[in-house]
Design a protein around this motif. Structure first.
Motif: not given
Length: 214
Positions: A144-149, A198-212
């Motif tokens: 999920f990070i790669e396309p955003v990066a 735990v929250v930080l990891l979940i938020v990272q997933f949500v953040f990069f999914i939405l950032m696409r």
């Protein structure tokens, strides 16, 4: 006191990621928020340090090892092309040394720590299983990070003058580097930490999914 620290850390994580999404979704604000990316990473490092139980020399040693090995892995990738594939960093991650952003080691720290804490919550025994499962999870995050990066000039993949998506070798190498990082986390045998990780990891997933879609 511990509960208060956990709550404060979680609120900061949620608030600043939400603000980041608002900023990136507003195209007029994107140039400003791109400049803030390295500071956001540093803020998340401070949140980790604040929420971690027993902030001591042992924890500082863990931070130093992960940051140095993270930077070293990226240095080899950029300068020796022996990890991840052929790529180069853009301007978004800030100041570079030898073509590698100084902040990148701290980014590895955030992801490694958050994943390590998360795995402790879902797998209480068998460190080896936590390490392997956690490394797989980190690879999924990178998907999920790669396309955003690439979109926001964190880094770019290349063969000659062509800009490409991340090659398969990137994900393979991410897996093995993640294994190594999570092994470091397990070696230090930290007590079960606050849910902020735990929250930080979940938020990272949500953040990069939405950032696409930003």
């Amino acid at each position: 006191m511990k509960q208060n620290k956990q709550t404060i850390a979680i609120v900061i994580i949620l608030l600043f990621h939400a603000v980041g999404l608002i900023g990136f979704y507003n195209h007029a604000w994107q140039p400003l928020f791109l400049k803030l990316v390295p500071y956001h990473i540093l803020l998340m490092v401070l949140v980790i340090c604040y929420s971690h139980q027993e902030f001591n020399v042992k924890f500082l040693a863990f931070i130093a090892l992960v940051v140095l090995f993270g930077y070293g892995a990226e240095w080899r990738g950029i300068n020796k092309h022996t990890l991840f594939g052929e790529y180069s960093y853009g301007s978004t991650l800030g100041i570079k040394y030898d073509d590698v952003p100084l902040i990148i080691g701290f980014n590895w720290l955030i992801i490694t720590y958050a994943t390590g804490v998360f795995m402790r919550y879902i797998i209480s025994a068998y460190a080896g299983i936590r390490i392997v499962a956690g490394a797989i999870l980190m690879v999924f995050l990178d998907l999920f990070i790669e396309p955003v990066a690439v979109k926001f000039d964190y880094w770019h993949w290349r063969i000659g003058n062509s800009q490409l998506t991340a090659p398969t070798s990137n994900y393979i190498d991410w897996f093995f580097v993640s294994l190594f990082m999570l092994a470091i986390f397990e070696v230090f045998q930290f007590k079960k930490q606050s849910r902020a990780g735990v929250v930080l990891l979940i938020v990272q997933f949500v953040f990069f999914i939405l950032m696409r879609r930003a």
